[in-house]
Design a protein around this motif. Structure first.
Motif, PDB file in Angstrom:
ATOM      1  N   VAL A   9      31.612  34.721  29.733  1.00 24.38           N
ATOM      2  CA  VAL A   9      33.047  34.624  29.972  1.00 24.38           C
ATOM      3  C   VAL A   9      33.666  35.983  29.660  1.00 24.38           C
ATOM      4  CG1 VAL A   9      35.215  33.533  29.266  1.00 24.38           C
ATOM      5  CG2 VAL A   9      33.135  32.161  29.480  1.00 24.38           C
ATOM      6  N   ILE A  10      34.508  36.442  30.582  1.00 18.72           N
ATOM      7  CA  ILE A  10      35.206  37.712  30.417  1.00 18.72           C
ATOM      8  C   ILE A  10      36.697  37.415  30.347  1.00 18.72           C
ATOM      9  CG2 ILE A  10      35.723  39.963  31.451  1.00 18.72           C
ATOM     10  CD1 ILE A  10      33.003  39.918  32.766  1.00 18.72           C
ATOM     11  N   TYR A  11      37.377  38.055  29.394  1.00 20.99           N
ATOM     12  CA  TYR A  11      38.804  37.856  29.215  1.00 20.99           C
ATOM     13  C   TYR A  11      39.583  38.890  30.019  1.00 20.99           C
ATOM     14  CZ  TYR A  11      36.850  35.260  25.296  1.00 20.99           C
ATOM     15  OH  TYR A  11      36.099  34.416  24.521  1.00 20.99           O
ATOM     16  N   ALA A  12      39.680  38.611  31.312  1.00 20.95           N
ATOM     17  CA  ALA A  12      40.409  39.501  32.228  1.00 20.95           C
ATOM     18  C   ALA A  12      40.724  38.700  33.490  1.00 20.95           C
ATOM     19  CB  ALA A  12      39.560  40.722  32.572  1.00 20.95           C
ATOM     20  N   PRO A  13      41.700  39.146  34.274  1.00 23.64           N
ATOM     21  CA  PRO A  13      42.008  38.450  35.528  1.00 23.64           C
ATOM     22  C   PRO A  13      40.807  38.510  36.480  1.00 23.64           C
ATOM     23  CG  PRO A  13      43.739  40.027  34.969  1.00 23.64           C
ATOM     24  CD  PRO A  13      42.603  40.272  34.024  1.00 23.64           C
ATOM     25  N   PRO A  14      40.560  37.452  37.234  1.00 20.50           N
ATOM     26  CA  PRO A  14      39.410  37.426  38.147  1.00 20.50           C
ATOM     27  C   PRO A  14      39.395  38.591  39.133  1.00 20.50           C
ATOM     28  CG  PRO A  14      40.495  35.285  38.106  1.00 20.50           C
ATOM     29  CD  PRO A  14      41.317  36.207  37.268  1.00 20.50           C
ATOM     30  N   GLU A  15      40.562  39.000  39.603  1.00 20.73           N
ATOM     31  CA  GLU A  15      40.617  40.104  40.569  1.00 20.73           C
ATOM     32  C   GLU A  15      40.077  41.394  39.962  1.00 20.73           C
ATOM     33  OE1 GLU A  15      43.341  38.288  39.605  1.00 20.73           O
ATOM     34  OE2 GLU A  15      43.426  36.927  41.328  1.00 20.73           O
ATOM     35  N   ARG A  16      40.415  41.656  38.698  1.00 19.69           N
ATOM     36  CA  ARG A  16      39.938  42.869  38.038  1.00 19.69           C
ATOM     37  C   ARG A  16      38.433  42.801  37.811  1.00 19.69           C
ATOM     38  NH1 ARG A  16      42.839  44.172  32.838  1.00 19.69           N
ATOM     39  NH2 ARG A  16      40.996  43.801  31.597  1.00 19.69           N
ATOM     40  N   VAL A  17      37.946  41.643  37.404  1.00 19.02           N
ATOM     41  CA  VAL A  17      36.503  41.466  37.205  1.00 19.02           C
ATOM     42  C   VAL A  17      35.771  41.670  38.523  1.00 19.02           C
ATOM     43  CG1 VAL A  17      34.694  39.833  36.549  1.00 19.02           C
ATOM     44  CG2 VAL A  17      36.829  39.922  35.237  1.00 19.02           C
ATOM     45  N   PHE A  18      36.269  41.074  39.581  1.00 18.12           N
ATOM     46  CA  PHE A  18      35.630  41.184  40.891  1.00 18.12           C
ATOM     47  C   PHE A  18      35.558  42.638  41.344  1.00 18.12           C
ATOM     48  CE2 PHE A  18      35.448  41.260  45.473  1.00 18.12           C
ATOM     49  CZ  PHE A  18      34.424  40.359  45.732  1.00 18.12           C
ATOM     50  N   GLU A  19      36.654  43.373  41.226  1.00 13.18           N
ATOM     51  CA  GLU A  19      36.666  44.773  41.654  1.00 13.18           C
ATOM     52  C   GLU A  19      35.641  45.589  40.870  1.00 13.18           C
ATOM     53  OE1 GLU A  19      37.982  46.060  44.349  1.00 13.18           O
ATOM     54  OE2 GLU A  19      38.706  44.049  44.768  1.00 13.18           O
ATOM     55  N   PHE A  20      35.442  45.244  39.630  1.00 11.33           N
ATOM     56  CA  PHE A  20      34.447  45.906  38.808  1.00 11.33           C
ATOM     57  C   PHE A  20      33.038  45.601  39.331  1.00 11.33           C
ATOM     58  CE2 PHE A  20      32.401  47.225  34.904  1.00 11.33           C
ATOM     59  CZ  PHE A  20      33.244  48.233  34.465  1.00 11.33           C
ATOM     60  N   LEU A  21      32.783  44.344  39.674  1.00 15.78           N
ATOM     61  CA  LEU A  21      31.453  43.924  40.118  1.00 15.78           C
ATOM     62  C   LEU A  21      31.095  44.444  41.501  1.00 15.78           C
ATOM     63  CD1 LEU A  21      31.459  40.227  38.883  1.00 15.78           C
ATOM     64  CD2 LEU A  21      30.377  42.209  37.802  1.00 15.78           C
ATOM     65  N   VAL A  22      32.074  44.622  42.362  1.00 15.22           N
ATOM     66  CA  VAL A  22      31.796  45.074  43.719  1.00 15.22           C
ATOM     67  C   VAL A  22      31.434  46.564  43.751  1.00 15.22           C
ATOM     68  CG1 VAL A  22      34.098  45.741  44.550  1.00 15.22           C
ATOM     69  CG2 VAL A  22      32.514  44.578  46.089  1.00 15.22           C
ATOM     70  N   ASP A  23      31.595  47.268  42.649  1.00 14.69           N
ATOM     71  CA  ASP A  23      31.260  48.694  42.555  1.00 14.69           C
ATOM     72  C   ASP A  23      29.779  48.868  42.213  1.00 14.69           C
ATOM     73  OD1 ASP A  23      31.258  51.460  42.257  1.00 14.69           O
ATOM     74  OD2 ASP A  23      32.030  51.357  40.208  1.00 14.69           O
ATOM     75  N   PHE A  24      28.882  48.540  43.152  1.00 14.24           N
ATOM     76  CA  PHE A  24      27.446  48.618  42.910  1.00 14.24           C
ATOM     77  C   PHE A  24      26.988  50.003  42.435  1.00 14.24           C
ATOM     78  CE2 PHE A  24      27.526  44.844  45.578  1.00 14.24           C
ATOM     79  CZ  PHE A  24      26.613  44.018  44.933  1.00 14.24           C
ATOM     80  N   PRO A  25      27.483  51.118  43.010  1.00 18.21           N
ATOM     81  CA  PRO A  25      27.020  52.418  42.517  1.00 18.21           C
ATOM     82  C   PRO A  25      27.299  52.629  41.026  1.00 18.21           C
ATOM     83  CG  PRO A  25      28.011  52.678  44.665  1.00 18.21           C
ATOM     84  CD  PRO A  25      28.294  51.251  44.227  1.00 18.21           C
ATOM     85  N   GLY A  26      28.315  51.991  40.488  1.00 16.61           N
ATOM     86  CA  GLY A  26      28.626  52.123  39.069  1.00 16.61           C
ATOM     87  C   GLY A  26      27.631  51.442  38.148  1.00 16.61           C
ATOM     88  N   TYR A  27      26.765  50.575  38.691  1.00 16.46           N
ATOM     89  CA  TYR A  27      25.817  49.840  37.850  1.00 16.46           C
ATOM     90  C   TYR A  27      24.838  50.758  37.125  1.00 16.46           C
ATOM     91  CZ  TYR A  27      27.196  45.449  40.164  1.00 16.46           C
ATOM     92  OH  TYR A  27      27.869  44.367  40.641  1.00 16.46           O
ATOM     93  N   ALA A  28      24.571  51.919  37.701  1.00 17.27           N
ATOM     94  CA  ALA A  28      23.587  52.820  37.097  1.00 17.27           C
ATOM     95  C   ALA A  28      23.977  53.232  35.678  1.00 17.27           C
ATOM     96  CB  ALA A  28      23.380  54.052  37.973  1.00 17.27           C
ATOM     97  N   ARG A  29      25.262  53.237  35.362  1.00 14.10           N
ATOM     98  CA  ARG A  29      25.666  53.640  34.009  1.00 14.10           C
ATOM     99  C   ARG A  29      25.435  52.530  32.979  1.00 14.10           C
ATOM    100  NH1 ARG A  29      30.532  53.378  36.856  1.00 14.10           N
ATOM    101  NH2 ARG A  29      31.907  51.718  36.180  1.00 14.10           N
ATOM    102  N   TYR A  30      25.073  51.329  33.418  1.00  6.88           N
ATOM    103  CA  TYR A  30      24.867  50.202  32.506  1.00  6.88           C
ATOM    104  C   TYR A  30      23.408  49.903  32.214  1.00  6.88           C
ATOM    105  CZ  TYR A  30      29.750  49.409  33.330  1.00  6.88           C
ATOM    106  OH  TYR A  30      31.091  49.577  33.413  1.00  6.88           O
TER     107      TYR A  30
END
Length: 174
Positions: A9-30
């Motif tokens: 569970v993430i404490y943030a609006p779904p739209e913000r979470v979704f925009e974060f997840l759709v950024d596949f190139p950003g996954y490399a930093r995790y």
């Protein structure tokens, strides 16, 4: 088919979470093992990604494609070669899960279904005398620990602070 499902569970609006997840190139930093992500497309359905992994003496580039996007709700994808696998990110609003002081909460699910018997060496550079089945057996526990680490890091960045994150990892055969 086998499956791995990671939820939190993430404490943030779904739209913000979704925009974060759709950024596949950003996954490399995790990820400790994901070294690079190359994108071919605008990020929507039909976009292809090359995800370059490295672990131990192995390197592998997974070729994936986004098959469908339902804005703020789900991202479906599939692996294009070397293993039969499909997956999904899903964001589900759960306002009742928000603790006092939080305005939003949503459950995030990462689901992968794959056929381990379909794995082919393909682009995996395997050392001499090492079998693909040995590699798969060694990688399975790494997937669980890496999934937990990635989810914890995503939560930290989406929420803007560190907190203890409850991560549920379910693995089973369908």
């Amino acid at each position: 088919m086998e499956r791995v499902e990671v939820t939190t569970v993430i404490y943030a609006p779904p739209e913000r979470v979704f925009e974060f997840l759709v950024d596949f190139p950003g996954y490399a930093r995790y990820s400790e093992y994901l070294k690079d992500v190359r994108q071919n497309g605008d990020g929507g359905a039909g976009t292809r990604y090359q995800l370059e992994f490295a672990w131990w003496n192995l390197t592998y580039t997974a070729h994936s494609e986004v098959t469908a996007i339902d804005r703020a709700e789900s991202i479906d994808w599939r692996i294009l070669k070397d293993i039969d696998a499909v997956g999904q990110w899903r964001v589900e609003p759960e306002p009742e899960s928000a603790p006092e002081g939080e305005d939003h909460a949503c459950r995030v699910r990462f689901l992968v279904k794959y056929d381990p018997d379909s794995a082919r060496a393909g682009d995996i550079k395997i050392p001499r005398f090492v079998s693909i089945s040995w590699v798969i057996d060694k990688v399975k526990p790494k997937i669980r620990s890496e999934a937990k680490r990635i989810v914890e890091r995503v939560v930290r960045d989406v929420e803007g602070r560190h907190r203890d994150v409850e991560v549920t990892i379910d693995t089973s055969a369908d």
